[in-house]
Write a protein that holds these residues in place. Structure first.
Motif, PDB file in Angstrom:
ATOM      1  N   UNK A   1       0.838  -1.202   0.000  1.00 21.24           N
ATOM      2  CA  UNK A   1       0.000   0.000   0.000  1.00 21.24           C
ATOM      3  C   UNK A   1       0.873   1.253   0.000  1.00 21.24           C
ATOM      4  N   UNK A   2       1.924   1.253   0.820  1.00 24.89           N
ATOM      5  CA  UNK A   2       2.811   2.413   0.907  1.00 24.89           C
ATOM      6  C   UNK A   2       3.545   2.651  -0.404  1.00 24.89           C
ATOM      7  N   UNK A   3       3.925   1.585  -1.070  1.00 29.95           N
ATOM      8  CA  UNK A   3       4.629   1.720  -2.344  1.00 29.95           C
ATOM      9  C   UNK A   3       3.738   2.301  -3.441  1.00 29.95           C
ATOM     10  N   UNK A   4       2.436   2.244  -3.253  1.00 32.78           N
ATOM     11  CA  UNK A   4       1.496   2.743  -4.259  1.00 32.78           C
ATOM     12  C   UNK A   4       1.154   4.221  -4.061  1.00 32.78           C
ATOM     13  N   UNK A   5       1.602   4.804  -2.957  1.00 37.73           N
ATOM     14  CA  UNK A   5       1.233   6.180  -2.654  1.00 37.73           C
ATOM     15  C   UNK A   5       2.152   7.195  -3.330  1.00 37.73           C
ATOM     16  N   UNK A   6       1.659   8.423  -3.443  1.00 36.29           N
ATOM     17  CA  UNK A   6       2.480   9.542  -3.902  1.00 36.29           C
ATOM     18  C   UNK A   6       3.147  10.132  -2.655  1.00 36.29           C
ATOM     19  N   UNK A   7       4.465  10.055  -2.614  1.00 38.81           N
ATOM     20  CA  UNK A   7       5.188  10.489  -1.425  1.00 38.81           C
ATOM     21  C   UNK A   7       5.715  11.913  -1.565  1.00 38.81           C
ATOM     22  N   UNK A   8       5.563  12.660  -0.491  1.00 41.66           N
ATOM     23  CA  UNK A   8       6.140  13.996  -0.410  1.00 41.66           C
ATOM     24  C   UNK A   8       7.360  13.898   0.495  1.00 41.66           C
ATOM     25  N   UNK A   9       8.425  14.611   0.122  1.00 44.91           N
ATOM     26  CA  UNK A   9       9.651  14.507   0.900  1.00 44.91           C
ATOM     27  C   UNK A   9      10.370  15.833   1.016  1.00 44.91           C
ATOM     28  N   UNK A  10      11.200  15.920   2.065  1.00 45.60           N
ATOM     29  CA  UNK A  10      12.031  17.090   2.320  1.00 45.60           C
ATOM     30  C   UNK A  10      13.177  17.167   1.313  1.00 45.60           C
ATOM     31  N   UNK A  11      13.605  15.992   0.828  1.00 47.75           N
ATOM     32  CA  UNK A  11      14.704  15.950  -0.130  1.00 47.75           C
ATOM     33  C   UNK A  11      14.584  14.744  -1.042  1.00 47.75           C
ATOM     34  N   UNK A  12      15.363  14.720  -2.076  1.00 49.05           N
ATOM     35  CA  UNK A  12      15.298  13.654  -3.067  1.00 49.05           C
ATOM     36  C   UNK A  12      15.589  12.282  -2.459  1.00 49.05           C
ATOM     37  N   UNK A  13      16.432  12.252  -1.418  1.00 48.15           N
ATOM     38  CA  UNK A  13      16.818  10.974  -0.820  1.00 48.15           C
ATOM     39  C   UNK A  13      15.798  10.454   0.186  1.00 48.15           C
ATOM     40  N   UNK A  14      14.695  11.161   0.425  1.00 45.82           N
ATOM     41  CA  UNK A  14      13.650  10.755   1.374  1.00 45.82           C
ATOM     42  C   UNK A  14      14.243  10.292   2.709  1.00 45.82           C
ATOM     43  N   UNK A  15      15.015  11.127   3.385  1.00 48.29           N
ATOM     44  CA  UNK A  15      15.752  10.687   4.578  1.00 48.29           C
ATOM     45  C   UNK A  15      14.913  10.020   5.663  1.00 48.29           C
ATOM     46  N   UNK A  16      13.899  10.694   6.178  1.00 42.56           N
ATOM     47  CA  UNK A  16      13.121  10.117   7.281  1.00 42.56           C
ATOM     48  C   UNK A  16      12.205   9.006   6.784  1.00 42.56           C
ATOM     49  N   UNK A  17      11.764   9.090   5.520  1.00 45.69           N
ATOM     50  CA  UNK A  17      10.896   8.053   4.945  1.00 45.69           C
ATOM     51  C   UNK A  17      11.683   6.750   4.797  1.00 45.69           C
ATOM     52  N   UNK A  18      12.889   6.849   4.308  1.00 40.42           N
ATOM     53  CA  UNK A  18      13.731   5.662   4.152  1.00 40.42           C
ATOM     54  C   UNK A  18      14.032   5.036   5.515  1.00 40.42           C
ATOM     55  N   UNK A  19      14.259   5.870   6.498  1.00 35.27           N
ATOM     56  CA  UNK A  19      14.517   5.353   7.832  1.00 35.27           C
ATOM     57  C   UNK A  19      13.280   4.643   8.387  1.00 35.27           C
ATOM     58  N   UNK A  20      12.110   5.187   8.111  1.00 34.54           N
ATOM     59  CA  UNK A  20      10.843   4.592   8.534  1.00 34.54           C
ATOM     60  C   UNK A  20      10.705   3.180   7.952  1.00 34.54           C
ATOM     61  N   UNK A  21      10.999   3.061   6.663  1.00 35.09           N
ATOM     62  CA  UNK A  21      10.921   1.752   6.001  1.00 35.09           C
ATOM     63  C   UNK A  21      11.963   0.777   6.543  1.00 35.09           C
ATOM     64  N   UNK A  22      13.154   1.288   6.791  1.00 36.57           N
ATOM     65  CA  UNK A  22      14.226   0.435   7.287  1.00 36.57           C
ATOM     66  C   UNK A  22      13.887  -0.117   8.675  1.00 36.57           C
ATOM     67  N   UNK A  23      13.314   0.719   9.525  1.00 33.08           N
ATOM     68  CA  UNK A  23      12.967   0.312  10.890  1.00 33.08           C
ATOM     69  C   UNK A  23      11.841  -0.715  10.898  1.00 33.08           C
ATOM     70  N   UNK A  24      10.809  -0.495  10.076  1.00 33.35           N
ATOM     71  CA  UNK A  24       9.618  -1.336  10.163  1.00 33.35           C
ATOM     72  C   UNK A  24       9.557  -2.476   9.148  1.00 33.35           C
TER      73      UNK A  24
END
Length: 292
Positions: free
Chosen positions: A184-207
């Motif tokens: 479901x998350x992979x299907x969403x349109x993501x907004x990010x602070x930067x191109x590398x999606x820092x906190x989003x990537x960390x969220x995925x890595x943790x969970x």
């Protein structure tokens, strides 16, 4: 007779392990710092540092002198600041320059500092720029999530900020409707602070224990702008709870998968030589409080 400034220059060189860095910290020229050190060594009667390539290494006499005079110098400076602080005279109160991410200062820090009778000036930027400002004495205190170990810089924990998955308030899907959270998350349109999606990537890595493969659909270098974009239905993102509290209450946004969170630690950083400044310590104490 030993000049008081010689001691201050010696302490700065000792803490920075560099004449040039100490000169920048004290807003003096490098020749002036070298003259102060040479004069002090002449009075002491022996070298206080071994001059190595790109580094000043304290001698045993240098270590002994530093240990003896630092408490005396710090107490003298603290006493002077305490007298000014207790006088209540606005003209005697120095301006405290604070560097911070704009979102955290506006939504997290400002309400805690509003009642203080301390003159303040704020500048907003990213962590690296703020740390550079602190090193150059363009800021007295910075609020940052990056704890970069550096000579002469001390960090104090302020609080942990919790990030959650934030979606538009009118989102039709609920947690119960989603069969595969990751898909479901992979299907969403993501907004990010930067191109590398820092906190989003960390969220995925943790969970999910894996690297995020998606690319941001929208990039806005300001979390408040991202929040407004989510409210407008443009997509989803990982945002701090303090930032979205009012928006969630107004049903403009909501939290999905509320048990999936990621924390970020906020630190206050300042130069060790300013540790006993009562104004800085008062600000830090208030930031660490639960005042809203």
């Amino acid at each position: 007779m030993i000049d008081f400034e010689w001691y201050r220059s010696f302490i700065s060189i000792y803490q920075h392990r560099s004449v040039s860095a100490a000169a920048k910290a004290r807003i003096l020229t490098q020749p002036a710092m070298s003259q102060h050190l040479a004069a002090l060594e002449a009075e002491v009667g022996e070298p206080l540092f071994v001059r190595a390539p790109r580094k000043m290494i304290p001698t045993e006499k240098g270590k002994e002198l530093y240990t003896k005079i630092v408490p005396l110098i710090e107490n003298l400076e603290k006493m002077t600041l305490d007298i000014r602080f207790a006088s209540g005279v606005d003209s005697a109160v120095p301006l405290i320059r604070i560097g911070s991410p704009s979102e955290y200062f506006t939504k997290g820090a400002l309400s805690k500092l509003a009642h203080l009778e301390i003159r303040m000036s704020a500048v907003f930027d990213v962590a690296g720029v703020l740390l550079n400002a602190l090193q150059k004495d363009d800021a007295d205190l910075i609020l940052t999530t990056q704890k970069v170990q550096m000579a002469g810089i001390e960090y104090v924990k302020i609080e942990d900020e919790t990030f959650v998955l934030t979606v538009p308030g009118h989102f039709s899907a609920s947690e119960e409707d989603v069969q595969d959270t990751e898909e479901w998350m992979n299907q969403q349109k993501w907004l990010s602070y930067g191109l590398e999606l820092p906190i989003v990537r960390r969220f995925f890595r943790v969970h999910f224990g894996k690297r995020l493969e998606i690319q941001p659909y929208y990039i806005f270098p300001d979390l408040r702008t991202i929040l407004e974009a989510i409210e407008s239905g443009m997509g989803v993102s990982i945002l701090p709870e303090y930032l979205i509290a009012e928006s969630v209450k107004a049903n403009k946004t909501k939290v999905m998968f509320s048990k999936l969170t990621v924390d970020n630690t906020i630190y206050a950083a300042y130069k060790v030589e300013n540790k006993d400044n009562p104004y800085l310590q008062k600000i830090i104490m208030e930031l660490q409080s639960n005042r809203n």
